[in-house]
Design an enzyme around this catalytic site. Sequence first.
Site, PDB file in Angstrom:
ATOM      1  N   GLY A  55      -5.404   5.570  -5.527  1.00  0.00           N
ATOM      2  CA  GLY A  55      -4.690   4.801  -4.507  1.00  0.00           C
ATOM      3  C   GLY A  55      -3.657   3.882  -5.115  1.00  0.00           C
ATOM      4  O   GLY A  55      -2.531   3.761  -4.624  1.00  0.00           O
ATOM      5  N   ASP A 113      -3.923  -6.115 -13.537  1.00  0.00           N
ATOM      6  CA  ASP A 113      -5.230  -6.582 -13.092  1.00  0.00           C
ATOM      7  C   ASP A 113      -4.968  -7.267 -11.769  1.00  0.00           C
ATOM      8  O   ASP A 113      -4.061  -8.089 -11.646  1.00  0.00           O
ATOM      9  CB  ASP A 113      -5.872  -7.536 -14.093  1.00  0.00           C
ATOM     10  N   ASP A 199      -8.335  -3.853   1.375  1.00  0.00           N
ATOM     11  CA  ASP A 199      -7.291  -3.830   2.402  1.00  0.00           C
ATOM     12  C   ASP A 199      -7.822  -3.891   3.837  1.00  0.00           C
ATOM     13  O   ASP A 199      -7.237  -4.581   4.680  1.00  0.00           O
ATOM     14  CB  ASP A 199      -6.411  -2.583   2.251  1.00  0.00           C
TER      15      ASP A 199
END
Length: 246
Positions: A55, A113, A199
């Site tokens: 993703g 990160d 998300d």
Amino acid sequence: MPEGVYKVRASLNGLEKAEDFAEEYNKICLRYAEKGMEKDTEMENRIIFATGNEGKMREIRMILADIGLPVVCMKEAGITADIEENGKSFAENAAIKAKAIMEMTGEIVMADDSGLEIDYLDGAPGIYSARFMGEDTSYDIKNTAILEKLQGVPEEKRTARFVCAIACVLPDGQMLQSYGTMEGIIGYEIRGGNGFGYDPIFYLPECGCTSAEIAPEKKNELSHRGKALRQMKALLQEHFDGISEK
């Protein structure tokens, strides 16, 4: 500017539709990954992004599609490495990963990160976002757990942000760094299927939806990773332009 940049830009020249551009760029990246680069060519012919997250790679390739260099993940580059991320910040962890892979390959390596900081939880999960409740735990379980921790917490105390730090280490050891954030709140339910990770619980008041409900192009415009990648793209282009002028 490295010869590989010209080759990739020539392949993409004339593609006006965003979906055609992205599709062709992905094909180029995969071709470079499959055949590998010859040892006697310039090392600056591709960028290795130190991640195995599919993703994340989709977002990265969409945003860096016009940089002029193929971007491959570690698996596509044939690299297997277990790097201990023992930094105390997002920036430190990104630098640790990028430096380690560059030292293994001698190529341009980018690493990021990123994570979620929730103010009500004193910034948690923060740099431990991927490891929260265990790396193998599904994000459905992780997201549900966070919603339970914030059960009954009013909206004004649900403030949160996504953070992304990117490090790019060049073959000469020079390191470029960038940083981006996306502000929002933790929603009240899991919603949306366009994103990944946290998300579906990250609500964007200005959009009236979670970051998993907005279109990928819009997300890349607003997201922490999109902001950090665009900064890094500008730094790399400045670097390449500086080389070509010498």
